[in-house]
Write a protein that holds these residues in place. Structure first.
Motif, PDB file in Angstrom:
ATOM      1  N   ASP A   1      58.578  36.312 117.249  1.00 58.17           N
ATOM      2  CA  ASP A   1      58.292  37.665 116.532  1.00 58.17           C
ATOM      3  C   ASP A   1      57.090  38.444 117.085  1.00 58.17           C
ATOM      4  O   ASP A   1      56.183  38.057 117.517  1.00 58.17           O
ATOM      5  CB  ASP A   1      58.429  37.683 115.348  1.00 58.17           C
ATOM      6  CG  ASP A   1      57.223  38.563 114.295  1.00 58.17           C
ATOM      7  OD1 ASP A   1      56.551  38.778 113.611  1.00 58.17           O
ATOM      8  OD2 ASP A   1      57.762  39.511 114.991  1.00 58.17           O
TER       9      ASP A   1
ATOM     10  N   TYR B   1      58.325  30.117 114.937  1.00 58.90           N
ATOM     11  CA  TYR B   1      58.569  29.902 113.169  1.00 58.90           C
ATOM     12  C   TYR B   1      59.723  28.693 113.823  1.00 58.90           C
ATOM     13  O   TYR B   1      61.079  29.392 114.318  1.00 58.90           O
ATOM     14  CB  TYR B   1      59.104  31.455 112.465  1.00 58.90           C
ATOM     15  CG  TYR B   1      58.462  31.886 112.614  1.00 58.90           C
ATOM     16  CD1 TYR B   1      58.194  33.264 113.758  1.00 58.90           C
ATOM     17  CD2 TYR B   1      57.566  32.653 111.287  1.00 58.90           C
ATOM     18  CE1 TYR B   1      57.374  34.456 113.763  1.00 58.90           C
ATOM     19  CE2 TYR B   1      56.576  32.912 111.262  1.00 58.90           C
ATOM     20  CZ  TYR B   1      56.178  34.445 112.616  1.00 58.90           C
ATOM     21  OH  TYR B   1      55.995  35.704 112.211  1.00 58.90           O
TER      22      TYR B   1
ATOM     23  N   GLY C   1      56.589  41.209 115.801  1.00 61.55           N
ATOM     24  CA  GLY C   1      55.331  42.967 114.693  1.00 61.55           C
ATOM     25  C   GLY C   1      56.650  43.603 114.808  1.00 61.55           C
ATOM     26  O   GLY C   1      56.920  44.403 113.247  1.00 61.55           O
ATOM     27  N   LEU C   2      58.430  43.526 115.518  1.00 57.82           N
ATOM     28  CA  LEU C   2      58.894  44.456 114.989  1.00 57.82           C
ATOM     29  C   LEU C   2      60.573  43.671 115.421  1.00 57.82           C
ATOM     30  O   LEU C   2      61.341  44.269 115.605  1.00 57.82           O
ATOM     31  CB  LEU C   2      58.712  45.212 116.175  1.00 57.82           C
ATOM     32  CG  LEU C   2      57.640  46.247 116.197  1.00 57.82           C
ATOM     33  CD1 LEU C   2      57.669  47.122 117.711  1.00 57.82           C
ATOM     34  CD2 LEU C   2      57.665  47.291 115.314  1.00 57.82           C
ATOM     35  N   GLY C   3      60.209  42.791 115.084  1.00 58.58           N
ATOM     36  CA  GLY C   3      61.459  42.240 114.620  1.00 58.58           C
ATOM     37  C   GLY C   3      61.994  40.906 115.208  1.00 58.58           C
ATOM     38  O   GLY C   3      61.008  40.314 115.890  1.00 58.58           O
ATOM     39  N   TYR C   4      62.433  39.806 114.286  1.00 53.73           N
ATOM     40  CA  TYR C   4      62.084  38.426 114.962  1.00 53.73           C
ATOM     41  C   TYR C   4      63.629  38.288 115.553  1.00 53.73           C
ATOM     42  O   TYR C   4      64.633  38.588 115.857  1.00 53.73           O
ATOM     43  CB  TYR C   4      63.076  37.588 114.074  1.00 53.73           C
ATOM     44  CG  TYR C   4      61.237  37.213 112.970  1.00 53.73           C
ATOM     45  CD1 TYR C   4      60.535  37.501 112.234  1.00 53.73           C
ATOM     46  CD2 TYR C   4      61.594  35.730 112.664  1.00 53.73           C
ATOM     47  CE1 TYR C   4      59.044  37.566 111.824  1.00 53.73           C
ATOM     48  CE2 TYR C   4      60.880  35.290 111.761  1.00 53.73           C
ATOM     49  CZ  TYR C   4      59.420  36.322 111.391  1.00 53.73           C
ATOM     50  OH  TYR C   4      58.965  35.493 110.647  1.00 53.73           O
TER      51      TYR C   4
ATOM     52  N   PHE D   1      67.305  26.982 113.364  1.00 47.60           N
ATOM     53  CA  PHE D   1      66.414  27.652 114.106  1.00 47.60           C
ATOM     54  C   PHE D   1      65.526  27.882 114.233  1.00 47.60           C
ATOM     55  O   PHE D   1      64.726  27.807 113.264  1.00 47.60           O
ATOM     56  CB  PHE D   1      66.945  29.449 113.033  1.00 47.60           C
ATOM     57  CG  PHE D   1      68.423  29.315 112.975  1.00 47.60           C
ATOM     58  CD1 PHE D   1      69.359  29.072 111.854  1.00 47.60           C
ATOM     59  CD2 PHE D   1      69.023  29.654 113.740  1.00 47.60           C
ATOM     60  CE1 PHE D   1      70.903  29.076 111.458  1.00 47.60           C
ATOM     61  CE2 PHE D   1      70.864  29.526 114.068  1.00 47.60           C
ATOM     62  CZ  PHE D   1      71.596  29.392 112.803  1.00 47.60           C
TER      63      PHE D   1
ATOM     64  N   TYR E   1      63.184  27.810 111.149  1.00 50.78           N
ATOM     65  CA  TYR E   1      63.504  27.604 109.823  1.00 50.78           C
ATOM     66  C   TYR E   1      64.677  26.406 109.625  1.00 50.78           C
ATOM     67  O   TYR E   1      65.467  26.177 110.531  1.00 50.78           O
ATOM     68  CB  TYR E   1      64.108  28.473 109.183  1.00 50.78           C
ATOM     69  CG  TYR E   1      63.590  30.250 109.251  1.00 50.78           C
ATOM     70  CD1 TYR E   1      62.576  31.149 110.242  1.00 50.78           C
ATOM     71  CD2 TYR E   1      63.394  30.540 108.131  1.00 50.78           C
ATOM     72  CE1 TYR E   1      61.770  31.895 110.037  1.00 50.78           C
ATOM     73  CE2 TYR E   1      62.284  31.706 107.151  1.00 50.78           C
ATOM     74  CZ  TYR E   1      61.654  32.580 108.515  1.00 50.78           C
ATOM     75  OH  TYR E   1      60.617  33.712 108.374  1.00 50.78           O
TER      76      TYR E   1
ATOM     77  N   PHE F   1      65.795  34.850 116.961  1.00 50.29           N
ATOM     78  CA  PHE F   1      66.071  33.475 116.923  1.00 50.29           C
ATOM     79  C   PHE F   1      66.940  33.162 117.772  1.00 50.29           C
ATOM     80  O   PHE F   1      67.675  34.081 118.858  1.00 50.29           O
ATOM     81  CB  PHE F   1      67.148  33.687 115.436  1.00 50.29           C
ATOM     82  CG  PHE F   1      66.561  33.900 114.348  1.00 50.29           C
ATOM     83  CD1 PHE F   1      66.072  34.960 113.784  1.00 50.29           C
ATOM     84  CD2 PHE F   1      66.161  33.298 113.139  1.00 50.29           C
ATOM     85  CE1 PHE F   1      65.769  35.143 113.142  1.00 50.29           C
ATOM     86  CE2 PHE F   1      65.239  33.119 112.341  1.00 50.29           C
ATOM     87  CZ  PHE F   1      65.300  34.682 111.908  1.00 50.29           C
ATOM     88  N   GLY F   2      67.003  32.026 117.803  1.00 52.64           N
ATOM     89  CA  GLY F   2      67.755  30.252 119.136  1.00 52.64           C
ATOM     90  C   GLY F   2      69.274  30.553 118.130  1.00 52.64           C
ATOM     91  O   GLY F   2      68.984  31.138 117.044  1.00 52.64           O
ATOM     92  N   SER F   3      69.942  29.652 119.515  1.00 54.70           N
ATOM     93  CA  SER F   3      71.098  29.834 118.258  1.00 54.70           C
ATOM     94  C   SER F   3      70.908  28.611 117.011  1.00 54.70           C
ATOM     95  O   SER F   3      72.776  28.468 117.314  1.00 54.70           O
ATOM     96  CB  SER F   3      72.227  30.090 120.046  1.00 54.70           C
ATOM     97  OG  SER F   3      71.489  28.377 120.574  1.00 54.70           O
TER      98      SER F   3
ATOM     99  N   TYR G   1      55.599  27.423 110.771  1.00 50.98           N
ATOM    100  CA  TYR G   1      55.115  28.116 111.878  1.00 50.98           C
ATOM    101  C   TYR G   1      53.809  28.120 112.236  1.00 50.98           C
ATOM    102  O   TYR G   1      52.884  27.134 111.946  1.00 50.98           O
ATOM    103  CB  TYR G   1      55.224  29.608 111.024  1.00 50.98           C
ATOM    104  CG  TYR G   1      53.977  29.511 109.700  1.00 50.98           C
ATOM    105  CD1 TYR G   1      54.339  29.916 109.033  1.00 50.98           C
ATOM    106  CD2 TYR G   1      52.761  30.581 110.237  1.00 50.98           C
ATOM    107  CE1 TYR G   1      53.224  29.714 107.553  1.00 50.98           C
ATOM    108  CE2 TYR G   1      52.234  31.113 109.257  1.00 50.98           C
ATOM    109  CZ  TYR G   1      51.662  30.553 108.157  1.00 50.98           C
ATOM    110  OH  TYR G   1      50.733  30.958 107.346  1.00 50.98           O
TER     111      TYR G   1
ATOM    112  N   SER H   1      53.314  34.392 117.721  1.00 51.27           N
ATOM    113  CA  SER H   1      54.173  33.972 116.419  1.00 51.27           C
ATOM    114  C   SER H   1      54.870  33.181 116.719  1.00 51.27           C
ATOM    115  O   SER H   1      56.038  33.975 117.028  1.00 51.27           O
ATOM    116  CB  SER H   1      53.830  34.885 115.157  1.00 51.27           C
ATOM    117  OG  SER H   1      55.513  36.179 115.682  1.00 51.27           O
TER     118      SER H   1
END
Lengths: 110, 113
Positions: A94, A33, A96-99, A90, A35, A101-103, A48, A31
């Motif tokens: 994921d 995403y 499933g145990l926390g995303y 951004f 944002y 993120f890129g910078s 997503y 997965s």
């Protein structure tokens, strides 16, 4: 290092111009995403992708298109940029145990 | 996903424990409580998550009340680098939400020397 890479880091566009924001992950997650974050605001989901070949709209999809090119890459396209799309973008992935993120990409539309 | 409520801002002295509360009274039985933080200009960073039991990792501890209507994130020894916006998020592990994060305004934590 494992993570999420976004390019470019900064971009200035004129109203009506188009561009593609690139995102690549080397974590082998299904997965991904996109944002956006406006000044002083929380993040809002644009699109997503639950897995390669699938994409779905998030909270604020209007004015954007996405492509899940392969498992690693998830791009966001602005076909005709508007000043309202000035924001920080951004990408995230994921397992499933926390995303992770890129910078971010700081986009200004003038 | 559950609506979460957090204080707008909090202060903490360096070296002391920072306790950040979150109310999620509408949380459903299969929703996890996730905490992220965002240091200025950077992408959000995952801190910790839990379902029913208290959790601890190298960054923080998460205390979830027995009725699951609220939780507290604890940074045991806050440093200046912990100054950030902290987000408490309810995440449905299945169904149509598919783990999408809905970010609210979060709590601005300022750690003072």
């Amino acid at each position: 290092n494992a993570g999420v890479t976004q390019t470019p880091k900064f971009q200035v566009l004129k109203t009506g111009q188009s561009m593609t924001l690139q995102c690549a992950q080397d974590m082998n997650h299904n997965s991904m995403y996109w944002y956006r974050q406006d000044p002083g605001m929380g993040l809002r989901l644009i699109y997503y992708s639950a897995s390669e070949g699938t994409t779905d709209k998030g909270e604020v999809p209007n004015g954007y298109n996405v492509s899940r090119l392969n498992k690693r890459e998830f791009s966001l396209r602005l076909e005709s940029a508007a000043p309202s799309q000035t924001s920080v973008y951004f990408c995230a992935t994921d397992r499933g145990l926390g995303y992770t993120f890129g910078s971010g990409t700081r986009l200004t539309v003038v | 996903d559950a609506k979460t409520t957090q204080p707008t801002s909090m202060d903490c002295a360096e070296g002391r424990a920072a306790n950040l509360p979150c109310n999620h009274s509408t949380i459903s039985g299969n929703e996890y409580v996730y905490w992220y933080r965002q240091i200025h200009s950077q992408g959000p960073q995952y801190i910790i998550h839990g379902l029913k039991n208290n959790e601890t990792n190298e960054m923080a501890s998460l205390i979830i009340t027995e009725d699951r209507k609220s939780s507290t994130l604890i940074l045991p020894h806050a440093t200046l680098r912990d100054t950030a916006v902290y987000y408490c998020i309810g995440v449905n592990a299945g169904g149509t939400s598919y783990g999408k994060l809905t970010f609210g305004q979060g709590t601005i934590l300022t750690v003072h020397p």
